[in-house]
Design an enzyme around this catalytic site. Sequence first.
Site, PDB file in Angstrom:
ATOM      1  N   LYS A 176       0.970   4.085  -2.874  1.00  0.00           N
ATOM      2  CA  LYS A 176       0.637   5.496  -2.641  1.00  0.00           C
ATOM      3  C   LYS A 176       1.808   6.409  -3.002  1.00  0.00           C
ATOM      4  O   LYS A 176       1.609   7.528  -3.475  1.00  0.00           O
ATOM      5  CB  LYS A 176       0.181   5.697  -1.193  1.00  0.00           C
ATOM      6  CG  LYS A 176      -1.185   5.049  -0.892  1.00  0.00           C
ATOM      7  CD  LYS A 176      -2.291   5.557  -1.815  1.00  0.00           C
ATOM      8  CE  LYS A 176      -3.685   5.173  -1.318  1.00  0.00           C
ATOM      9  NZ  LYS A 176      -4.752   5.618  -2.223  1.00  0.00           N
ATOM     10  N   TYR A 212       0.845  -1.203   0.000  1.00  0.00           N
ATOM     11  CA  TYR A 212       0.000   0.000   0.000  1.00  0.00           C
ATOM     12  C   TYR A 212       0.879   1.250   0.000  1.00  0.00           C
ATOM     13  O   TYR A 212       0.637   2.193  -0.761  1.00  0.00           O
ATOM     14  CB  TYR A 212      -0.902  -0.039   1.234  1.00  0.00           C
ATOM     15  CG  TYR A 212      -1.810   1.153   1.425  1.00  0.00           C
ATOM     16  CD1 TYR A 212      -2.955   1.330   0.650  1.00  0.00           C
ATOM     17  CD2 TYR A 212      -1.546   2.109   2.412  1.00  0.00           C
ATOM     18  CE1 TYR A 212      -3.801   2.419   0.845  1.00  0.00           C
ATOM     19  CE2 TYR A 212      -2.380   3.188   2.619  1.00  0.00           C
ATOM     20  CZ  TYR A 212      -3.509   3.343   1.835  1.00  0.00           C
ATOM     21  OH  TYR A 212      -4.342   4.423   2.042  1.00  0.00           O
TER      22      TYR A 212
END
Length: 273
Positions: free
Chosen positions: A154, A150
Amino acid sequence: MSGVLVTGGASGIGATTCAHLARSGYHVVVVDRNADGAGAVADAVGGTAFVADVSDPAQAESSVAAAVAAVGDLTGLVTCAGIGNLKPLEDYTDSEVDLIWRVNVTGTFNYLRSAVGHLRAAQGRLGRPTAVVTVASVSGVRPTLGEGPYAAAKAAVIALTQSAALEWAPAVRVNCVSPGFVRTPLNEVLASDPGTRESLEGRTPMQRLGTPEDVAAVVEFMLSPDAGYLTGQNIVLDGGSTLLSAQMDPVLGPLLEMFRPPPPAPPGSPDPG
Ligand code: NAI
Protein backbone atom coordinates in the site's frame (compact mmCIF):
# COMPACT_ATOMS: atom_id res chain seq x y z
CA MET A 1 -22.52 10.83 -19.59
CA SER A 2 -19.24 10.42 -17.69
CA GLY A 3 -17.87 6.89 -17.59
CA VAL A 4 -15.89 5.49 -14.68
CA LEU A 5 -14.20 2.11 -14.34
CA VAL A 6 -14.01 0.65 -10.82
CA THR A 7 -11.73 -2.34 -10.19
CA GLY A 8 -12.73 -4.56 -7.28
CA GLY A 9 -16.27 -3.33 -7.83
CA ALA A 10 -17.98 -6.62 -6.93
CA SER A 11 -17.69 -6.29 -3.16
CA GLY A 12 -17.22 -4.03 -0.16
CA ILE A 13 -15.85 -0.54 -0.74
CA GLY A 14 -15.75 -1.00 -4.53
CA ALA A 15 -19.39 -2.11 -4.76
CA THR A 16 -20.59 0.79 -2.61
CA THR A 17 -18.48 3.19 -4.68
CA CYS A 18 -20.16 1.87 -7.84
CA ALA A 19 -23.61 2.52 -6.34
CA HIS A 20 -22.59 5.99 -5.14
CA LEU A 21 -21.16 7.00 -8.52
CA ALA A 22 -24.13 5.62 -10.44
CA ARG A 23 -26.49 7.69 -8.25
CA SER A 24 -24.44 10.76 -9.22
CA GLY A 25 -24.96 10.04 -12.91
CA TYR A 26 -21.82 8.14 -13.93
CA HIS A 27 -21.99 5.16 -16.27
CA VAL A 28 -20.17 2.67 -14.06
CA VAL A 29 -18.04 -0.19 -15.40
CA VAL A 30 -17.51 -2.83 -12.74
CA VAL A 31 -14.31 -4.87 -13.15
CA ASP A 32 -13.61 -7.81 -10.86
CA ARG A 33 -12.35 -11.39 -10.93
CA ASN A 34 -15.66 -12.35 -9.30
CA ALA A 35 -18.02 -12.65 -12.29
CA ASP A 36 -21.26 -13.18 -10.33
CA GLY A 37 -20.54 -10.32 -7.94
CA ALA A 38 -19.55 -7.93 -10.72
CA GLY A 39 -22.66 -8.83 -12.73
CA ALA A 40 -24.94 -8.31 -9.72
CA VAL A 41 -23.46 -4.89 -8.92
CA ALA A 42 -23.60 -3.80 -12.57
CA ASP A 43 -27.27 -4.89 -12.79
CA ALA A 44 -28.11 -3.05 -9.58
CA VAL A 45 -26.52 0.22 -10.72
CA GLY A 46 -27.45 0.08 -14.40
CA GLY A 47 -23.80 -0.31 -15.38
CA THR A 48 -21.61 -2.76 -17.26
CA ALA A 49 -19.50 -5.64 -15.89
CA PHE A 50 -16.25 -7.14 -17.10
CA VAL A 51 -14.37 -10.03 -15.55
CA ALA A 52 -10.63 -9.54 -15.17
CA ASP A 53 -7.76 -10.41 -12.90
CA VAL A 54 -6.18 -7.01 -12.29
CA SER A 55 -2.72 -8.53 -11.87
CA ASP A 56 -2.70 -9.65 -15.52
CA PRO A 57 -1.62 -6.82 -17.87
CA ALA A 58 -3.44 -8.30 -20.89
CA GLN A 59 -6.73 -8.60 -18.99
CA ALA A 60 -6.31 -5.05 -17.70
CA GLU A 61 -5.73 -3.76 -21.22
CA SER A 62 -8.71 -5.60 -22.71
CA SER A 63 -11.11 -4.65 -19.89
CA VAL A 64 -10.17 -0.97 -20.20
CA ALA A 65 -10.70 -1.14 -23.98
CA ALA A 66 -14.07 -2.84 -23.45
CA ALA A 67 -15.03 -0.21 -20.87
CA VAL A 68 -14.22 2.61 -23.29
CA ALA A 69 -16.32 0.89 -25.98
CA ALA A 70 -19.21 0.73 -23.48
CA VAL A 71 -19.06 4.26 -22.05
CA GLY A 72 -17.52 6.44 -24.78
CA ASP A 73 -15.54 8.97 -22.75
CA LEU A 74 -13.71 7.38 -19.83
CA THR A 75 -13.53 10.29 -17.37
CA GLY A 76 -12.63 8.38 -14.22
CA LEU A 77 -10.78 5.33 -12.92
CA VAL A 78 -10.95 3.90 -9.39
CA THR A 79 -8.47 1.13 -8.56
CA CYS A 80 -10.04 -0.58 -5.57
CA ALA A 81 -9.19 -4.28 -6.07
CA GLY A 82 -6.95 -5.42 -3.25
CA ILE A 83 -6.12 -8.27 -0.92
CA GLY A 84 -4.37 -8.50 2.43
CA ASN A 85 -3.30 -10.92 5.13
CA LEU A 86 -2.42 -10.85 8.81
CA LYS A 87 0.40 -12.85 10.35
CA PRO A 88 3.96 -12.47 11.64
CA LEU A 89 6.35 -11.20 8.98
CA GLU A 90 8.58 -14.25 9.01
CA ASP A 91 5.61 -16.61 8.45
CA TYR A 92 4.70 -15.23 5.02
CA THR A 93 5.51 -17.57 2.14
CA ASP A 94 7.04 -16.39 -1.13
CA SER A 95 3.80 -17.00 -2.99
CA GLU A 96 1.71 -15.04 -0.43
CA VAL A 97 4.03 -12.04 -0.67
CA ASP A 98 4.05 -12.27 -4.45
CA LEU A 99 0.25 -12.38 -4.66
CA ILE A 100 -0.24 -9.43 -2.29
CA TRP A 101 2.21 -7.40 -4.40
CA ARG A 102 0.77 -8.45 -7.76
CA VAL A 103 -2.85 -7.65 -6.87
CA ASN A 104 -2.31 -4.41 -4.96
CA VAL A 105 0.66 -2.84 -6.77
CA THR A 106 0.94 -4.46 -10.20
CA GLY A 107 -2.86 -4.44 -10.44
CA THR A 108 -2.97 -0.69 -9.79
CA PHE A 109 -0.09 -0.10 -12.22
CA ASN A 110 -1.75 -2.17 -14.95
CA TYR A 111 -4.93 -0.06 -14.82
CA LEU A 112 -3.08 3.27 -14.60
CA ARG A 113 -1.03 2.35 -17.67
CA SER A 114 -3.95 1.00 -19.67
CA ALA A 115 -6.30 3.89 -18.88
CA VAL A 116 -4.10 6.96 -19.19
CA GLY A 117 -4.38 7.30 -22.98
CA HIS A 118 -8.18 7.15 -22.77
CA LEU A 119 -8.28 9.57 -19.82
CA ARG A 120 -6.11 12.05 -21.74
CA ALA A 121 -8.30 11.71 -24.83
CA ALA A 122 -11.46 12.33 -22.77
CA GLN A 123 -9.79 15.36 -21.16
CA GLY A 124 -9.08 16.78 -24.63
CA ARG A 125 -12.71 16.37 -25.70
CA LEU A 126 -14.24 17.64 -22.42
CA GLY A 127 -11.80 20.48 -21.79
CA ARG A 128 -11.36 19.63 -18.09
CA PRO A 129 -9.04 17.25 -16.24
CA THR A 130 -10.12 13.67 -15.91
CA ALA A 131 -9.32 11.80 -12.69
CA VAL A 132 -7.99 8.64 -11.07
CA VAL A 133 -8.47 7.54 -7.47
CA THR A 134 -6.30 4.72 -6.15
CA VAL A 135 -7.19 2.90 -2.94
CA ALA A 136 -4.28 2.30 -0.56
CA SER A 137 -4.64 1.94 3.22
CA VAL A 138 -3.74 3.52 6.49
CA SER A 139 -1.34 0.56 6.72
CA GLY A 140 0.72 2.16 3.95
CA VAL A 141 1.22 5.20 6.17
CA ARG A 142 1.34 3.65 9.66
CA PRO A 143 1.71 -0.14 9.51
CA THR A 144 0.37 -2.21 12.37
CA LEU A 145 1.41 -5.66 13.53
CA GLY A 146 1.11 -8.56 11.10
CA GLU A 147 0.56 -6.58 7.90
CA GLY A 148 4.13 -6.43 6.53
CA PRO A 149 3.69 -7.27 2.83
CA TYR A 150 0.29 -5.52 2.65
CA ALA A 151 1.65 -2.38 4.31
CA ALA A 152 4.62 -2.33 1.93
CA ALA A 153 2.32 -2.82 -1.06
CA LYS A 154 0.00 0.00 0.00
CA ALA A 155 2.96 2.35 0.57
CA ALA A 156 3.97 1.52 -3.01
CA VAL A 157 0.45 2.35 -4.22
CA ILE A 158 0.74 5.79 -2.60
CA ALA A 159 4.12 6.41 -4.28
CA LEU A 160 2.77 5.19 -7.62
CA THR A 161 -0.15 7.61 -7.28
CA GLN A 162 2.20 10.53 -6.66
CA SER A 163 4.43 9.59 -9.61
CA ALA A 164 1.45 9.37 -11.96
CA ALA A 165 0.09 12.70 -10.67
CA LEU A 166 3.39 14.42 -11.49
CA GLU A 167 3.65 12.89 -14.95
CA TRP A 168 0.05 13.34 -16.02
CA ALA A 169 -0.79 16.85 -14.78
CA PRO A 170 -2.55 18.94 -15.92
CA ALA A 171 -4.61 16.54 -18.08
CA VAL A 172 -5.29 13.84 -15.48
CA ARG A 173 -5.51 14.29 -11.71
CA VAL A 174 -4.39 11.29 -9.66
CA ASN A 175 -5.17 10.96 -5.95
CA CYS A 176 -5.29 8.24 -3.35
CA VAL A 177 -7.60 7.41 -0.47
CA SER A 178 -6.18 5.43 2.46
CA PRO A 179 -8.99 4.08 4.60
CA GLY A 180 -8.61 2.92 8.17
CA PHE A 181 -10.65 -0.05 9.36
CA VAL A 182 -13.81 -0.34 7.22
CA ARG A 183 -16.17 -3.23 7.83
CA THR A 184 -16.34 -5.30 4.62
CA PRO A 185 -15.99 -9.00 3.66
CA LEU A 186 -12.19 -8.40 3.65
CA ASN A 187 -12.07 -8.12 7.43
CA GLU A 188 -15.42 -9.48 8.60
CA VAL A 189 -13.61 -12.07 10.69
CA LEU A 190 -12.22 -9.25 12.88
CA ALA A 191 -15.23 -6.90 12.80
CA SER A 192 -17.74 -9.61 13.72
CA ASP A 193 -15.93 -10.33 17.00
CA PRO A 194 -17.50 -7.94 19.56
CA GLY A 195 -14.32 -7.61 21.66
CA THR A 196 -12.12 -6.79 18.67
CA ARG A 197 -14.71 -4.41 17.27
CA GLU A 198 -15.03 -2.53 20.56
CA SER A 199 -11.28 -2.24 20.91
CA LEU A 200 -10.98 -0.94 17.33
CA GLU A 201 -13.77 1.57 17.91
CA GLY A 202 -12.22 2.62 21.23
CA ARG A 203 -8.88 3.50 19.63
CA THR A 204 -10.57 5.64 16.93
CA PRO A 205 -11.20 9.29 17.86
CA MET A 206 -14.47 9.20 15.90
CA GLN A 207 -15.47 6.21 18.09
CA ARG A 208 -16.70 4.04 15.23
CA LEU A 209 -15.42 1.93 12.36
CA GLY A 210 -15.43 3.39 8.88
CA THR A 211 -18.15 2.44 6.42
CA PRO A 212 -17.89 1.79 2.68
CA GLU A 213 -20.12 4.87 2.28
CA ASP A 214 -17.49 7.02 4.03
CA VAL A 215 -14.93 5.95 1.43
CA ALA A 216 -17.28 6.18 -1.55
CA ALA A 217 -18.14 9.80 -0.67
CA VAL A 218 -14.46 10.80 -0.66
CA VAL A 219 -13.80 8.91 -3.91
CA GLU A 220 -16.70 10.74 -5.54
CA PHE A 221 -15.34 14.09 -4.38
CA MET A 222 -11.86 13.28 -5.68
CA LEU A 223 -13.29 12.39 -9.10
CA SER A 224 -15.49 15.46 -9.28
CA PRO A 225 -14.71 18.86 -10.84
CA ASP A 226 -15.00 20.28 -7.28
CA ALA A 227 -11.58 18.66 -6.67
CA GLY A 228 -10.15 20.28 -9.82
CA TYR A 229 -6.99 21.55 -8.05
CA LEU A 230 -6.36 18.35 -6.06
CA THR A 231 -3.68 16.02 -7.38
CA GLY A 232 -0.94 13.78 -5.96
CA GLN A 233 -2.62 13.64 -2.54
CA ASN A 234 -3.26 10.76 -0.20
CA ILE A 235 -6.31 11.34 1.99
CA VAL A 236 -6.10 9.23 5.14
CA LEU A 237 -9.70 8.41 5.99
CA ASP A 238 -9.44 6.77 9.38
CA GLY A 239 -11.66 8.61 11.86
CA GLY A 240 -8.48 10.19 13.25
CA SER A 241 -6.88 6.94 14.38
CA THR A 242 -3.41 7.70 13.00
CA LEU A 243 -3.34 10.79 15.24
CA LEU A 244 -2.95 8.53 18.24
CA SER A 245 0.64 7.91 19.18
CA ALA A 246 1.79 4.30 19.33
CA GLN A 247 2.11 4.68 23.11
CA MET A 248 -1.66 5.23 23.37
CA ASP A 249 -2.50 2.22 21.27
CA PRO A 250 -3.99 -0.52 23.47
CA VAL A 251 -2.20 -3.20 21.46
CA LEU A 252 1.16 -1.55 20.81
CA GLY A 253 1.39 0.33 24.13
CA PRO A 254 2.25 -2.69 26.29
CA LEU A 255 4.78 -3.87 23.71
CA LEU A 256 6.54 -0.51 23.77
CA GLU A 257 6.76 -0.69 27.58
CA MET A 258 9.07 -3.69 27.16
CA PHE A 259 11.62 -1.48 25.40
CA ARG A 260 11.45 1.43 27.86
CA PRO A 261 14.71 1.82 29.84
CA PRO A 262 14.30 1.43 33.64
CA PRO A 263 14.06 4.72 35.57
CA PRO A 264 17.32 5.98 37.08
CA ALA A 265 17.95 4.76 40.63
CA PRO A 266 17.34 7.41 43.36
CA PRO A 267 20.52 9.01 44.76
CA GLY A 268 22.12 7.00 47.56
CA SER A 269 20.59 3.68 46.54
CA PRO A 270 22.95 0.69 46.31
CA ASP A 271 24.78 0.27 43.01
CA PRO A 272 22.96 -2.60 41.17
CA GLY A 273 26.21 -3.55 39.39
P1 NAI B 1 -13.41 -6.82 -0.47
O1 NAI B 1 -12.70 -8.10 -0.28
O2 NAI B 1 -14.80 -6.67 0.02
O3 NAI B 1 -13.38 -6.41 -2.01
C1 NAI B 1 -12.22 -6.55 -2.79
C2 NAI B 1 -12.64 -6.86 -4.21
O4 NAI B 1 -11.44 -6.97 -5.00
C3 NAI B 1 -13.41 -8.18 -4.34
O5 NAI B 1 -14.57 -8.00 -5.10
C4 NAI B 1 -12.41 -9.10 -5.03
O6 NAI B 1 -13.03 -10.08 -5.85
C5 NAI B 1 -11.62 -8.09 -5.86
N1 NAI B 1 -10.32 -8.63 -6.23
C6 NAI B 1 -9.37 -9.16 -5.41
N2 NAI B 1 -8.34 -9.60 -6.13
C7 NAI B 1 -8.62 -9.34 -7.44
C8 NAI B 1 -7.96 -9.55 -8.66
N3 NAI B 1 -6.75 -10.18 -8.71
N4 NAI B 1 -8.53 -9.15 -9.80
C9 NAI B 1 -9.74 -8.57 -9.78
N5 NAI B 1 -10.45 -8.34 -8.66
C10 NAI B 1 -9.88 -8.72 -7.50
O7 NAI B 1 -12.44 -5.72 0.21
P2 NAI B 1 -12.67 -4.20 0.61
O8 NAI B 1 -12.56 -4.13 2.07
O9 NAI B 1 -13.85 -3.63 -0.05
O10 NAI B 1 -11.33 -3.56 0.04
C11 NAI B 1 -11.30 -2.76 -1.11
C12 NAI B 1 -9.97 -2.02 -1.13
O11 NAI B 1 -9.86 -1.20 0.04
C13 NAI B 1 -8.75 -2.94 -1.12
O12 NAI B 1 -7.75 -2.39 -1.96
C14 NAI B 1 -8.29 -2.90 0.33
O13 NAI B 1 -6.91 -3.17 0.47
C15 NAI B 1 -8.63 -1.46 0.69
N6 NAI B 1 -8.77 -1.21 2.10
C16 NAI B 1 -9.75 -1.83 2.84
C17 NAI B 1 -9.85 -1.56 4.19
C18 NAI B 1 -10.89 -2.21 5.03
O14 NAI B 1 -10.82 -2.03 6.28
N7 NAI B 1 -11.86 -2.91 4.49
C19 NAI B 1 -8.95 -0.62 4.87
C20 NAI B 1 -7.97 -0.04 4.00
C21 NAI B 1 -7.89 -0.32 2.67
